[in-house]
Design an enzyme around this catalytic site. Structure first.
Site, short mmCIF file in Angstrom:
data_model
loop_
_atom_site.label_atom_id
_atom_site.label_comp_id
_atom_site.label_asym_id
_atom_site.label_seq_id
_atom_site.Cartn_x
_atom_site.Cartn_y
_atom_site.Cartn_z
CG HIS A 33 -1.91 1.19 1.14
ND1 HIS A 33 -3.20 1.08 0.66
CD2 HIS A 33 -1.76 2.51 1.45
CE1 HIS A 33 -3.80 2.26 0.71
NE2 HIS A 33 -2.93 3.15 1.19
NE ARG A 132 -10.03 11.94 6.59
CZ ARG A 132 -8.91 11.45 6.08
NH1 ARG A 132 -8.20 12.17 5.24
NH2 ARG A 132 -8.50 10.24 6.39
CG ASP A 251 -0.75 5.46 3.80
OD1 ASP A 251 -1.28 5.36 2.68
OD2 ASP A 251 -1.07 6.35 4.61
CG ASN A 256 -5.14 14.04 3.47
OD1 ASN A 256 -5.05 15.20 3.09
ND2 ASN A 256 -5.64 13.07 2.71
O1 LIG Z 1 -6.49 8.79 5.16
C1 LIG Z 1 -6.12 9.40 4.14
O2 LIG Z 1 -6.12 10.64 4.05
C2 LIG Z 1 -5.75 8.62 2.95
C3 LIG Z 1 -5.88 9.21 1.69
C4 LIG Z 1 -5.66 8.45 0.58
C5 LIG Z 1 -5.89 8.97 -0.75
O3 LIG Z 1 -6.06 10.19 -0.88
O4 LIG Z 1 -5.93 8.16 -1.69
O5 LIG Z 1 -5.25 7.16 0.69
C6 LIG Z 1 -5.05 6.57 1.90
O6 LIG Z 1 -4.67 5.38 1.90
C7 LIG Z 1 -5.30 7.32 3.06
#
Ligand SMILES: O=C(O)c1cc(C(=O)O)oc(=O)c1
Length: 295
Positions: A33, A132, A251, A256
């Site tokens: 991820h 969000r 991640d 964010n």
């Molecule tokens: O929690 C988050 O802000 C976030 C955002 C995104 C995305 O914008 O794709 O992906 C993620 O895995 C987690």
């Protein structure tokens, strides 16, 4: 970068120099991820995006892979690129057989487009329910996409928050493919592993053997901050109960994050706390992602 795509003033940029992990990853480990952002000059962010990040492209991603000791990456389409998958697909193509992708697509995606994505390394689509991050997509649209992509052996990645699970559970049960839940469905870790919200998620996995979980993002879920000890029990519980249906990823570049930016090397050191044996580490980091993305 154009003035219109200037990074948000409170944006936290990824760690400039992560430590070398103390934990040695097994051979062939997959970061299952991670994302790419732009670079915006080449791959502009989507007009409908909810945030404007820093650039964080494939060059930096693959440098991090090598630094941490991973072999492969699964690059998940970030919401700041909407349904424009070019940056993710370009990164996958550059990674060759060492990269796979997860796309975000429109309901009217064609078979030819799916085939082109498959050739680039894409093996699934992401359905996002986090308010969000995205505007609402009707469930019929998601179901139409699911019915198209299932013929390609693809799977579905879903991102939702714990308080929304009850509402979307019937929908999740209708999905015709393997379903991978991002970040354990975002439990509130101040509530405890025994809280009904987390137990609902455990029961969902128990009852539906096509549902997998990423045991990721302690940095997002933690109330205490590094070294994220308040998240260990949640990840460890899922790994212990469903060792053949779990994935792990950095991640990176951590969209964010507001409280702090994690050191990616320290995140790797979190792995042995949640997967304490060599056998579990091998499943989590190699066998499971290889089966799902490289079979
Ligand atoms: O929690 C988050 O802000 C976030 C955002 C995104 C995305 O914008 O794709 O992906 C993620 O895995 C987690």
């Amino acid at each position: 970068m154009t003035e219109l795509q200037k990074m948000d003033p409170d944006w936290l940029v990824f760690h400039p120099a992560p430590k070398l992990p103390d934990f040695q990853l097994p051979k062939g480990a997959v970061d299952a991820h991670c994302h790419v952002f732009g670079p915006a000059a080449e791959f502009p962010f989507a007009p409908e995006r909810k945030y404007t990040p820093c650039d964080a492209g494939k060059v930096e991603l693959y440098a991090l892979r090598d630094h941490l000791g991973f072999t492969r990456n699964v690059i998940v389409q970030a919401t700041c690129h909407g349904n424009d998958n070019r940056a993710m697909m370009d990164a996958c193509r550059s990674g060759g057989d060492l990269a796979r992708g997860i796309a975000s697509v429109r309901g009217d995606i064609t078979e030819a487009e799916i085939r082109e994505m498959h050739a680039a390394g894409v093996r699934g689509v992401r359905f996002n329910f986090v308010k969000r991050l995205v505007d609402d997509t009707p469930k019929e649209v998601f179901l139409a996409i699911a019915n198209k992509i299932k013929h390609f052996g693809w799977h579905i990645v879903v991102y939702f928050e714990a308080q929304d699970l009850e509402e979307i559970e019937p929908f999740l049960k209708q999905l015709p493919t393997t379903v991978v839940v991002d970040h354990m469905g975002r439990p509130d870790v101040s509530k405890g592993v025994d809280h009904p919200d987390f137990q609902r998620f455990i029961q969902l996995m128990e009852d539906n053997t096509n549902i997998w979980s990423k045991v990721t993002c302690p940095e997002r879920l933690s109330k205490q901050g590094p070294p994220y000890d308040d998240v260990v029990a949640y990840c460890a519980e899922i790994v212990a109960r469903f060792p053949d249906r779990v994935l792990w990823g950095t991640d990176w570049p951590h969209p964010n994050m507001k409280s702090h930016m994690p050191d990616d090397g320290a995140l790797v050191d979190f792995i042995p706390k949640i997967a304490p044996s060599k056998a579990l580490q091998q499943q989590l980091l190699v066998d499971n992602p290889m089966r799902l993305y490289w079979a």
